[in-house]
Motif scaffolding. Structure first.
Motif, PDB file in Angstrom:
ATOM      1  N   GLU A   1       0.834  -1.204   0.000  1.00  0.00           N
ATOM      2  CA  GLU A   1       0.000   0.000   0.000  1.00  0.00           C
ATOM      3  C   GLU A   1       0.875   1.262   0.000  1.00  0.00           C
ATOM      4  N   ASP A   2       1.924   1.263   0.823  1.00  0.00           N
ATOM      5  CA  ASP A   2       2.825   2.417   0.889  1.00  0.00           C
ATOM      6  C   ASP A   2       3.514   2.652  -0.457  1.00  0.00           C
ATOM      7  N   ALA A   3       3.948   1.574  -1.093  1.00  0.00           N
ATOM      8  CA  ALA A   3       4.609   1.699  -2.394  1.00  0.00           C
ATOM      9  C   ALA A   3       3.644   2.224  -3.455  1.00  0.00           C
ATOM     10  N   GLU A   4       2.420   1.737  -3.434  1.00  0.00           N
ATOM     11  CA  GLU A   4       1.411   2.216  -4.390  1.00  0.00           C
ATOM     12  C   GLU A   4       1.141   3.702  -4.188  1.00  0.00           C
ATOM     13  N   LEU A   5       0.972   4.117  -2.945  1.00  0.00           N
ATOM     14  CA  LEU A   5       0.721   5.531  -2.646  1.00  0.00           C
ATOM     15  C   LEU A   5       1.909   6.403  -3.060  1.00  0.00           C
TER      16      LEU A   5
ATOM     17  N   ARG B   1      14.871 -14.707  -0.392  1.00  0.00           N
ATOM     18  CA  ARG B   1      14.397 -13.575   0.404  1.00  0.00           C
ATOM     19  C   ARG B   1      14.475 -12.258  -0.361  1.00  0.00           C
ATOM     20  N   VAL B   2      15.554 -12.063  -1.103  1.00  0.00           N
ATOM     21  CA  VAL B   2      15.683 -10.812  -1.862  1.00  0.00           C
ATOM     22  C   VAL B   2      14.629 -10.760  -2.963  1.00  0.00           C
ATOM     23  N   GLU B   3      14.449 -11.863  -3.684  1.00  0.00           N
ATOM     24  CA  GLU B   3      13.439 -11.899  -4.744  1.00  0.00           C
ATOM     25  C   GLU B   3      12.040 -11.660  -4.171  1.00  0.00           C
ATOM     26  N   ALA B   4      11.735 -12.272  -3.022  1.00  0.00           N
ATOM     27  CA  ALA B   4      10.415 -12.091  -2.394  1.00  0.00           C
ATOM     28  C   ALA B   4      10.207 -10.638  -1.986  1.00  0.00           C
ATOM     29  N   THR B   5      11.248 -10.019  -1.470  1.00  0.00           N
ATOM     30  CA  THR B   5      11.136  -8.622  -1.053  1.00  0.00           C
ATOM     31  C   THR B   5      10.894  -7.722  -2.254  1.00  0.00           C
ATOM     32  N   VAL B   6      11.639  -7.939  -3.331  1.00  0.00           N
ATOM     33  CA  VAL B   6      11.457  -7.137  -4.544  1.00  0.00           C
ATOM     34  C   VAL B   6      10.033  -7.322  -5.078  1.00  0.00           C
ATOM     35  N   LYS B   7       9.551  -8.553  -5.075  1.00  0.00           N
ATOM     36  CA  LYS B   7       8.197  -8.842  -5.553  1.00  0.00           C
ATOM     37  C   LYS B   7       7.136  -8.132  -4.708  1.00  0.00           C
ATOM     38  N   ASP B   8       7.428  -7.975  -3.417  1.00  0.00           N
ATOM     39  CA  ASP B   8       6.473  -7.348  -2.494  1.00  0.00           C
ATOM     40  C   ASP B   8       6.447  -5.821  -2.575  1.00  0.00           C
ATOM     41  N   VAL B   9       7.354  -5.223  -3.347  1.00  0.00           N
ATOM     42  CA  VAL B   9       7.437  -3.762  -3.411  1.00  0.00           C
ATOM     43  C   VAL B   9       7.157  -3.306  -4.847  1.00  0.00           C
TER      44      VAL B   9
ATOM     45  N   GLU C   1      22.941  -9.343  -7.959  1.00  0.00           N
ATOM     46  CA  GLU C   1      22.419 -10.114  -9.095  1.00  0.00           C
ATOM     47  C   GLU C   1      20.914  -9.924  -9.221  1.00  0.00           C
ATOM     48  N   VAL C   2      20.215  -9.975  -8.094  1.00  0.00           N
ATOM     49  CA  VAL C   2      18.755  -9.789  -8.112  1.00  0.00           C
ATOM     50  C   VAL C   2      18.422  -8.363  -8.548  1.00  0.00           C
ATOM     51  N   CYS C   3      19.201  -7.395  -8.092  1.00  0.00           N
ATOM     52  CA  CYS C   3      18.989  -6.010  -8.539  1.00  0.00           C
ATOM     53  C   CYS C   3      19.124  -5.931 -10.061  1.00  0.00           C
ATOM     54  N   LYS C   4      20.188  -6.506 -10.581  1.00  0.00           N
ATOM     55  CA  LYS C   4      20.435  -6.452 -12.024  1.00  0.00           C
ATOM     56  C   LYS C   4      19.303  -7.124 -12.797  1.00  0.00           C
ATOM     57  N   GLU C   5      18.882  -8.287 -12.338  1.00  0.00           N
ATOM     58  CA  GLU C   5      17.807  -9.039 -13.007  1.00  0.00           C
ATOM     59  C   GLU C   5      16.494  -8.259 -13.026  1.00  0.00           C
ATOM     60  N   ASN C   6      16.307  -7.379 -12.044  1.00  0.00           N
ATOM     61  CA  ASN C   6      15.055  -6.622 -11.939  1.00  0.00           C
ATOM     62  C   ASN C   6      15.197  -5.162 -12.358  1.00  0.00           C
TER      63      ASN C   6
END
Length: 188
Positions: free
Chosen positions: A6-10, A51-59, A85-90
């Motif tokens: 919700e915070d990210a959407e706002l 965990r990093v991928e899940a966090t990115v997906k949640d934001v 690596e996860v940053c680069k992929e996303n």
């Protein structure tokens, strides 16, 4: 956290950049301060990635990543290679808070071709209005020293104090000859 999406959407609706704030292991401090999904140096490569991928997906709408605490994790090449690596992929940049320690972020980000920035200044490393105001004034003097400067303030415990100081100081900063406040993503 429960309100993250919700915070990210706002934030996105109001035209703000959204940055993943990933809790990472510090050298000092309690693990309980990190909250859920924290990245610690004792985790396996697979668990860190998960965990990093899940966090990115949640934001939603994230354009970059920064760490909460993290002085121990950001010194660990194995851990940071996975995070970057996860940053680069996303398509995310990485903002290194430069918490005390010997961060490997700039070395690895350069090697991996991941866009990154480094923090130059903390507004609220002490959670009092007096300190944050003092930092606001100190930043005013630093604006002529740097071609590009990243200053970090938080919305948590010190959030309302941070907002009050920024309301006072942003007009002052904008009056400076060379001061332009820009979105982080536009500087990478």
């Amino acid at each position: 956290m429960p309100s993250t999406k919700e915070d990210a959407e706002l934030a996105s609706q109001y035209g703000h950049e959204v940055i993943v704030y990933l809790p990472m292991e510090p050298k000092k401090g309690k693990k309980s301060w990190l909250g859920p999904g924290a990245i610690t140096t004792d985790l396996s490569n697979k668990e860190i990635r998960k965990r990093v991928e899940a966090t990115v997906k949640d934001v939603p709408h994230a354009v970059g990543m920064n760490h909460h605490m993290g002085s121990k994790a950001t010194e660990d090449e194995r851990v940071m290679k996975i995070v970057l690596e996860v940053c680069k992929e996303n398509g995310l940049f990485y903002l290194d808070s430069k918490t005390p320690g010997k961060s490997v972020v700039s070395k690895l980000a350069n090697e991996m071709n991941v866009p990154f920035l480094e923090n130059n200044f903390f507004f609220d490393n002490v959670y009092t209005t007096q300190h944050i105001t003092k930092q606001g004034k100190k930043l005013e003097g630093k604006l002529t020293e740097y071609e590009q400067l990243v200053a970090i303030g938080h919305v948590g415990i010190s959030g309302s104090m941070m907002v009050d100081v920024l309301k006072e100081y942003i007009p002052i900063y904008k009056k400076g000859e060379r001061c332009f406040i820009v979105r982080i993503n536009s500087r990478i």
